[in-house]
Structure formats: structure tokens, C-alpha cells
Design a protein around this motif. Structure first.
Motif, PDB file in Angstrom:
ATOM      1  N   LEU A 125       1.411  -0.841  -0.179  1.00 25.55           N
ATOM      2  CA  LEU A 125      -0.063   0.127   0.025  1.00 25.55           C
ATOM      3  C   LEU A 125       0.969   0.996  -0.400  1.00 25.55           C
ATOM      4  O   LEU A 125       0.156   2.002  -0.704  1.00 25.55           O
ATOM      5  CB  LEU A 125      -0.706  -0.108   1.053  1.00 25.55           C
ATOM      6  CG  LEU A 125      -2.253  -1.074   1.382  1.00 25.55           C
ATOM      7  CD1 LEU A 125      -2.942  -0.801   2.493  1.00 25.55           C
ATOM      8  CD2 LEU A 125      -3.020  -0.962  -0.139  1.00 25.55           C
ATOM      9  N   ALA A 126       2.029   1.136   0.583  1.00 24.55           N
ATOM     10  CA  ALA A 126       2.472   2.094   0.922  1.00 24.55           C
ATOM     11  C   ALA A 126       3.562   2.888  -0.436  1.00 24.55           C
ATOM     12  O   ALA A 126       3.410   3.954  -1.058  1.00 24.55           O
ATOM     13  CB  ALA A 126       3.789   1.931   2.348  1.00 24.55           C
ATOM     14  N   ASP A 127       3.620   1.825  -1.044  1.00 21.70           N
ATOM     15  CA  ASP A 127       4.182   1.881  -2.804  1.00 21.70           C
ATOM     16  C   ASP A 127       3.177   2.964  -3.117  1.00 21.70           C
ATOM     17  O   ASP A 127       3.717   2.974  -4.447  1.00 21.70           O
ATOM     18  CB  ASP A 127       5.352  -0.063  -3.181  1.00 21.70           C
ATOM     19  CG  ASP A 127       5.957  -0.261  -2.825  1.00 21.70           C
ATOM     20  OD1 ASP A 127       6.317   0.276  -1.645  1.00 21.70           O
ATOM     21  OD2 ASP A 127       5.805  -1.199  -3.021  1.00 21.70           O
ATOM     22  N   GLU A 128       1.838   2.297  -3.476  1.00 23.24           N
ATOM     23  CA  GLU A 128       1.339   3.515  -4.063  1.00 23.24           C
ATOM     24  C   GLU A 128       0.815   4.189  -3.812  1.00 23.24           C
ATOM     25  O   GLU A 128      -0.301   5.027  -4.068  1.00 23.24           O
ATOM     26  CB  GLU A 128      -0.606   1.701  -4.169  1.00 23.24           C
ATOM     27  CG  GLU A 128       0.287   0.989  -4.849  1.00 23.24           C
ATOM     28  CD  GLU A 128       0.185   0.767  -6.153  1.00 23.24           C
ATOM     29  OE1 GLU A 128      -0.346   1.781  -7.164  1.00 23.24           O
ATOM     30  OE2 GLU A 128       0.722  -0.143  -6.446  1.00 23.24           O
ATOM     31  N   VAL A 153      -7.983   0.484   7.066  1.00 22.70           N
ATOM     32  CA  VAL A 153      -9.221   1.845   6.534  1.00 22.70           C
ATOM     33  C   VAL A 153      -8.452   2.809   5.898  1.00 22.70           C
ATOM     34  O   VAL A 153      -7.301   2.644   6.694  1.00 22.70           O
ATOM     35  CB  VAL A 153     -10.387   1.962   7.883  1.00 22.70           C
ATOM     36  CG1 VAL A 153     -10.184   3.456   6.897  1.00 22.70           C
ATOM     37  CG2 VAL A 153     -11.293   1.513   8.176  1.00 22.70           C
ATOM     38  N   ILE A 154      -8.864   2.864   4.735  1.00 21.11           N
ATOM     39  CA  ILE A 154      -7.923   3.778   3.452  1.00 21.11           C
ATOM     40  C   ILE A 154      -8.965   4.610   3.483  1.00 21.11           C
ATOM     41  O   ILE A 154     -10.133   4.832   3.607  1.00 21.11           O
ATOM     42  CB  ILE A 154      -7.267   3.204   2.798  1.00 21.11           C
ATOM     43  CG1 ILE A 154      -8.546   2.330   1.855  1.00 21.11           C
ATOM     44  CG2 ILE A 154      -6.049   2.259   3.217  1.00 21.11           C
ATOM     45  CD1 ILE A 154      -7.615   1.687   0.485  1.00 21.11           C
ATOM     46  N   ASP A 155      -8.398   5.807   2.696  1.00 16.08           N
ATOM     47  CA  ASP A 155      -9.895   7.007   1.687  1.00 16.08           C
ATOM     48  C   ASP A 155      -9.859   5.643   0.185  1.00 16.08           C
ATOM     49  O   ASP A 155      -9.491   5.251   0.318  1.00 16.08           O
ATOM     50  CB  ASP A 155      -8.926   8.029   0.897  1.00 16.08           C
ATOM     51  CG  ASP A 155      -9.012   9.343   0.288  1.00 16.08           C
ATOM     52  OD1 ASP A 155     -10.467   9.016   0.088  1.00 16.08           O
ATOM     53  OD2 ASP A 155      -8.702  10.144   0.571  1.00 16.08           O
ATOM     54  N   ARG A 161      -6.506  -4.446  -6.587  1.00 14.76           N
ATOM     55  CA  ARG A 161      -5.378  -3.635  -7.503  1.00 14.76           C
ATOM     56  C   ARG A 161      -4.463  -4.739  -7.129  1.00 14.76           C
ATOM     57  O   ARG A 161      -4.153  -6.040  -7.485  1.00 14.76           O
ATOM     58  CB  ARG A 161      -5.398  -3.868  -8.597  1.00 14.76           C
ATOM     59  CG  ARG A 161      -7.499  -3.931  -9.432  1.00 14.76           C
ATOM     60  CD  ARG A 161      -7.169  -2.832 -10.094  1.00 14.76           C
ATOM     61  NE  ARG A 161      -8.518  -2.566 -10.766  1.00 14.76           N
ATOM     62  CZ  ARG A 161      -9.097  -1.026 -11.141  1.00 14.76           C
ATOM     63  NH1 ARG A 161      -7.952  -0.117 -10.180  1.00 14.76           N
ATOM     64  NH2 ARG A 161      -9.858  -1.062 -11.008  1.00 14.76           N
ATOM     65  N   ALA A 162      -3.790  -3.415  -6.214  1.00 13.81           N
ATOM     66  CA  ALA A 162      -2.074  -4.052  -5.796  1.00 13.81           C
ATOM     67  C   ALA A 162      -2.124  -5.021  -5.450  1.00 13.81           C
ATOM     68  O   ALA A 162      -1.022  -5.814  -5.287  1.00 13.81           O
ATOM     69  CB  ALA A 162      -1.822  -2.783  -5.591  1.00 13.81           C
ATOM     70  N   LEU A 163      -2.846  -5.633  -4.521  1.00 11.83           N
ATOM     71  CA  LEU A 163      -2.547  -6.503  -2.638  1.00 11.83           C
ATOM     72  C   LEU A 163      -3.115  -7.815  -4.338  1.00 11.83           C
ATOM     73  O   LEU A 163      -2.838  -8.715  -3.584  1.00 11.83           O
ATOM     74  CB  LEU A 163      -3.873  -6.152  -2.341  1.00 11.83           C
ATOM     75  CG  LEU A 163      -3.729  -5.314  -0.743  1.00 11.83           C
ATOM     76  CD1 LEU A 163      -4.808  -4.598  -0.288  1.00 11.83           C
ATOM     77  CD2 LEU A 163      -2.550  -5.174  -0.511  1.00 11.83           C
TER      78      LEU A 163
END
Lengths: 415, 415
Positions: free
Chosen positions: B368-371, B388-390, B399-401
Motif C-alpha cells: 500500500l505504501a508503494d502505491e 481503512v483507507i481513503d 488490484r495492487a494487493l
């Protein structure tokens, strides 16, 4: 305080607005302190919608499954009416036929009620509840859902009224009572304030289709006062009572009503050898084909060796009946000449009053003769005289008889 | 010969044609010599039609009457399917939930099954019948019709499979199985051939709404093999099994699926006095208002006198919850500062594999940090990590995960 069983038919509960109006009516009876059991039909159109779904799936649907299917229509109405009563603050509970203890035989789609367990209904009534029952249905001893046949909600109402010893069974419908004849044919037709069960049976079976005939029989058998009323407007309707309860009076009219139908056709076997059992030889093969026969007249020819045999069947059974007579009956009897007529009508005078008054038949024949109406066939019972005439003259005959027998609105009424 | 319980949902029986197709499918199993119990939902749209009728009559409908009303939908389908089977020459009998012995408590509209009497079903099966059961319903001890809540037909199916010790409970639906994530969001989502009950529970409660969660619980509790399949196309679907039956292997993927939802909102009370029972003082008034709380995170401030308390509720409960906090909770606690955020999304990794593998959380955070996705809140269970994210970054995160944890279609699969 009285106990009423009130039955509302498909048109009377045909929309959300109509269901609310029925709830208003039921509430008025509750507000007067009466106990009320309500029997409802499916919303108009719903039963046909379900049958149509089934027919798209299986053109010879199994009766048990059809009962499972169509019985949902009344269940829907019963819960909607209970919800409408709740909205008005009236305590009410809805039940299926099975839940309320209506036990029937296993003749799916035309089951007969065998017994009703009323303990639960009585407990709800004593508890101040309006009991709303899905009409037209019950369960057999195995717990399968059964239906009483079309119009069976009337039977549910009368059976519940009998079992609960209700003060009156009220059948709400889209007409405001039983008429002397069909107002669409005779504008002077008049609503009867009262009629006997016997008269009602003769009228119902002859075409004044206000009530299911089984319901009327049931009411007669169990002495349930039955009232036909309009669900759309207030009024006293027509009270149907067992004859013994009615006060016979000199003012009692000779005739209560005139029924008529043009849905039958006539078949005659002329010059049939008059051998023993000829009638059963003629009618047996027809009954075997499940064709119902209505009027039967047999004349023995003067010579005594031959007989003329005439009877009527439903118009749509005419062709099949004719074939059976031609192909099976005439060869079996060893002779006979076949005549058929599809363009006939049957007109019937009905009234318990005619029992004690001679001359009803002769007056009837004279009235018809004065109108140049030719009588093709006659049959009589204690409280009914039926004539078969030319179909084209049916309405003329009804109107002339209606006036001649003092049934018109502007005549002096015994009400 | 195996015994299958097959459940078909509303879309699968949504038209006459669909019902005929279901009958074809059932017939194929019968032709192979298997015994089949079929559980059906109401035709799609029918339940809503009935609820709409009720809402036009009473805006606060009584639960008992609603059950009486909506249970007809499944009854109609069950009889229509029996008729469709008859048309194909397959012996079949339809039953309501009550008729088939599904006894529930009296919690109308959300009843729980207490026991099932299977003698009659077993007799029918032994007699070569397909048993068709109206899903979603039962009767309580008084004989009142109850319903199991929306989606309850799945529960009916699993409960019948458990009671009958069926070889498999097959849930036919409009998707062909359980996916690693929602294919509409991640085009590389992949159907799972197998999944454990526990994983399925986490996925179902988090938004992959394939099966009713109670049905999955039931399947786990009674060890019923549960298979999700498409009713529109043939295929193996996804088999859901109790974990102990699954062979643990090194190839077992860390993660089975990714669930996500944007239907929640977040509320934070900052600088709340850290007194005993603070959590219950905050959540008590919210529970009293029947608002459900999902994630809860509490951090004690370094000083130790104050605490930050964060939780999520459904978005449409957000305003009411905020009012309760402002008007009742903060005055009662004697302090605190309220923050709220409606624009959040929750993304969860689910998989029994993560139990035995360290580092899933750290890998998730790194991806997630990379994105450049900022994590606002974290909560974990043994087989799940939720962040919990924006809201705007939800699809990107999924998609990234999905790729990072080897779930993509083109990854090596363990199937």
C-alpha cells in the motif's frame, strides 16, 4: 353483540384501496361491539395469473400442485387485510385454511370440507381479535393443501358460520343482492329482500350466479342465515333463509324470480324403439364422456312402440354429444332419428309460492303465447317451471313474464 | 448414488423458462441415480412486489403478517418447479417449510431453525420422488408461518442437508463460484476451487455477498460440504469445506481473497478522559439506538490520562451516530473532541494461510505504501487483516494487493 362471518370476493379485495375499504367496513362492525370472522378471496386476477404461469410450464398440471400454487392467492389477501386492520388499530390475525382447522377430503381442486376445528378461532374472537381466513382452501388428513374449487370462498364462509354458530353469514359481492331477474335484460328487475334457500338454489343453478351453489346448500343444511350484500355501497342486501323460518303470508308473491340461460343446446332422438332401459342406453355413453345433462323430456308415441327422447346439454358439449348419439347410441338401439338445435334458451319461473297456487304454468304459457313465443320443451319441479324457447325470443319472454307475474319495480312489493 | 440438496435462488427461478431449465438440471441428477431435494426462492421481484403491496397498506407492518404474506413467494415457485418436473416425467412433490417439518422459533421475519423432522422427506426420497421445498420459511410451535430473513433459502438448504446427512449442499446462483475478489473491480480476479468455512465467513461478512452468512455458519457447524455453482452454466463452482477436512499443504496460498467495502464511515473521539468503562460509555448509547458497529480501535495517549477511540458504522448511520456522540456521550464523559469521515473504504485480506506465515501485515502495508496509499486504521483477526483507507484509493489498493499476494489469474494456481 352478534357474531358475523363476512366473506369478500375477488373484486371486493381487488386492489390496495379496496382492501382498505373492506378494513373500514369490518372496523364499523367491531366498533358496534360485534365479533367478526372475515373470509377473503384472492385479489381479482391473481388466481388467473397463477394458473397462467402453471399452464406455461405444464399443460396437464397435477391437481395437488395446482392447489399448492393457487392457494397462495387467498393467503396474500388475508395477510394484507390483517395489515389494513392493524393500521386502523383493530386487532386481527390472518390464517390459511389449514391453520384455522378446515379439514377436507383429498379431492384436489374440488375438495369437500369434512370438519372445522373452531377452538382457536373462538379463542381469538374471545380475545377481541378479528380473525381473517384465507378462503377457498383447507388441508387433508396428510396435511396437503386442498382447494374447494372456484368460488369456494363462499363455501368457506358458510361452513365457518355453521361451525361457529354465527348469527349471520354475509357474502359481500359486486351486486347489492339477489334480483328477480338479470337487470341487464330486464330494466324493471327488483332486488329481493328475502328468498328461501330452495328458491336460491333453483335461481343459482339456472344462471343468476350470485353465490356458489354449494355454499347455499350448506347454508340450508346447517340453517345458517345468509345475506348477500354489496361491498361497494351500504344496503340491506338479500337475506337467504331456510324455508321453515319464513312466515308464509297471503302477500307472498307467487314467483320470486326468473332465471334464464342461452348456454344450452337441445338434442332429440325421434322414433326410438321403446324398449326397457332406453333412457339409460341413451344417457349412459354421454355420462361416460363426462358430459352433463340438464333437462330431460320423454314422450311415448301414441302407437306405444316408439318414443321421442329430448334433453339439453351445454352448448360446447353439443357436437361431441351429437357424435356419441350418431355413432354409438342409435346403432345400439337399432334405430332413431337425430335432431339437434343450438339456438335455444331456457327460461324458468322460480318461487315457493307456486306450490300452493294452481295455474302458474297455464298463466306462463298464455303470457308466452300472447307474445307469439313458441314453447319447445317444458319441465317442472315443485318450485320451478322451465320452458325451452327460441334463443332470439329469450329477452322478450323474460320481460313479459317479469311484468305479468308482478315482479316489476313499480308493482306493489311485499317487502 | 448420492443425496444432493440443491438450492436455486430468485434469479435462477425468475421466469417460466428459468424454472424449466432448473427442472432439466434436476432431472440430469435424477437420471444419474442420485436423490435430490430442491430448495427454491421466490421468483426474482416477487418478494419485493409483496412487500410493496404491504407498504401501501401499512407503513409499520406486523412481522407475523409479513411472514404470512412473503412466504407465498417461495410456495408459488415450489409448486411451479414440481409441475415442470412432472412435465419431464420426474416424480416430484412440493412442500412449504411448515409441511416439510422445518420448526423455528417465533422471531418473525428473522426466525431461527430449531429442528427439522425428516421422516416424510426421507420417505418421499426412498419412494423415488424429488422433494421440492419452499425455502426461507418454517413454522413455530403454534403453527404460525415464520421466515428466516432475506437470503434465508440458503439456510433452509444447508439445514436440510445437515438434517438429511446429504452428501453435498449445492447453492446455485448467478455467479459460478467464490472469487478472490470482485471481478468488476479487479479483472484478474480468479474463481477459487475450494475455500474454508472460516475464510468464507470473513469474505461474506466483508462484502463478497455470494452466500448468506448464516448458511455458511450452519454448514461449518454441521460439517455440510457446501458448493457454490452457476445455475446458468455448467462448472465445478467453489467447494466450501470445514477446515479440518482440508489437506494443509505448502502450496496453500497465504491469502484466499480480498474483500472490500465503501459502505462504512469512521468516527473518532479524541482526547477522551481515560476512565474505567469508557468504551461501554461510548458504545452503549449507540447500541441502544440499534446502530451496528464494525471495526473498533482504541489508543491510549502517551500521557495515560486521555484516550483516542475510533470505530466504523454503516454510512447511513453516520449522522445519527454523530448526534449521539455529540449530545449524549461527550457530555457524559466530561470531554472529548469529535472527528468523522464518510469517505473511507475498508480493504481486507482473508486467508487461513496467514496464520502460519508471519509478515503478511508488513507485506500488505508495504504494498500500500508503494502505491502511496495512506492507512488510517488497522484491525486484525487470526485469518484477516483489515485496513481503512481513503475511499478514492480502494480499487487501486485491491488490484495492487491482488497481484502482490499471487491471486491473479495468470499466477501459478494451487487448484
Amino acid at each position: 353483540m352478534a357474531l358475523y362471518v363476512q366473506k369478500f370476493g375477488g373484486t371486493s379485495v381487488g386492489s390496495v384501496e379496496r382492501i382498505k375499504a373492506v378494513a373500514d367496513k369490518v372496523k364499523r362492525f367491531r366498533d358496534e361491539g360485534h365479533q367478526v370472522v372475515v373470509v377473503v378471496s384472492a385479489m381479482s386476477g391473481e388466481t388467473n395469473r397463477l394458473i397462467d404461469l402453471a399452464s406455461q410450464i405444464n399443460d396437464e398440471p397435477t391437481p395437488r400442485e395446482m392447489d399448492m400454487l393457487v392457494s397462495t392467492g387467498e393467503q396474500v389477501t388475508s395477510s394484507l387485510l390483517a395489515l389494513a386492520l392493524h393500521k386502523l388499530g383493530v386487532a386481527a390475525t390472518s390464517y390459511t385454511g389449514g391453520q384455522v382447522g378446515i379439514q377436507t377430503d383429498s379431492a384436489h381442486t374440488k375438495a369437500r370440507i369434512q370438519r372445522i376445528e373452531t377452538d382457536d378461532i373462538q379463542a381469538d374472537l374471545d380475545d377481541g381479535q378479528v380473525v381473517v381466513v384465507a378462503g377457498f382452501q383447507g388441508v387433508d388428513d396428510e396435511g396437503n393443501i386442498t382447494t374447494l374449487g372456484r368460488g369456494g370462498s363462499d363455501t368457506t364462509g358458510v361452513a365457518l358460520a355453521a361451525a361457529l354458530k354465527a348469527d349471520e353469514c354475509q357474502i359481500y359481492t359486486d351486486v347489492d343482492g339477489v334480483y328477480t331477474t338479470d337487470p341487464r335484460v330486464c330494466s324493471k328487475a327488483r332486488r329481493l329482500s328475502g328468498i328461501t334457500v330452495e328458491e336460491m338454489l333453483e335461481l343459482a343453478s339456472l344462471g343468476s350466479k350470485v353465490l356458489q351453489i354449494r355454499a347455499v346448500e350448506f347454508a340450508g343444511k346447517y340453517n345458517v342465515p345468509l345475506r348477500v350484500l354489496s361491498s361497494f355501497e351500504d344496503g340491506p342486501g338479500t337475506l337467504i333463509v331456510a324455508e321453515e323460518e319464513e312466515e308464509a303470508s297471503m302477500e307472498e308473491p307467487l314467483i320470486s324470480g326468473i332465471a334464464f340461460t342461452s348456454s344450452e343446446a337441445k338434442l332429440t332422438l325421434l322414433n326410438t324403439p321403446d324398449v326397457p332401459g332406453v333412457a339409460s342406453k341413451i344417457l349412459g355413453p354421454i355420462a361416460d364422456a363426462n358430459i352433463e345433462i340438464d333437462m330431460i323430456v320423454q314422450n311415448v308415441a301414441p302407437a306405444g312402440d316408439y318414443t321421442d327422447f329430448t334433453f339439453t346439454v351445454a352448448k360446447n358439449d353439443f357436437k361431441q354429444t351429437r357424435s356419441i348419439l350418431q355413432d354409438q347410441v342409435i346403432p345400439a338401439l337399432g334405430g332413431g332419428e337425430l335432431r339437434g338445435d343450438e339456438n335455444i334458451a331456457k327460461v324458468s319461473l322460480v318461487g315457493v309460492g307456486m306450490r300452493s297456487h294452481a295455474g302458474v304454468a297455464s298463466k306462463m304459457f298464455r303470457v308466452l303465447a300472447d307474445e307469439n313465443i313458441n314453447i319447445r320443451m317444458v319441465s317442472t319441479s315443485e318450485i320451478k317451471i322451465s320452458v325451452v324457447i327460441d334463443e332470439k325470443q329469450m329477452e322478450l319472454a323474460v320481460r313479459a313474464l317479469h311484468t305479468a307475474f308482478g315482479l316489476d319495480k313499480d308493482s306493489i312489493q311485499s317487502e
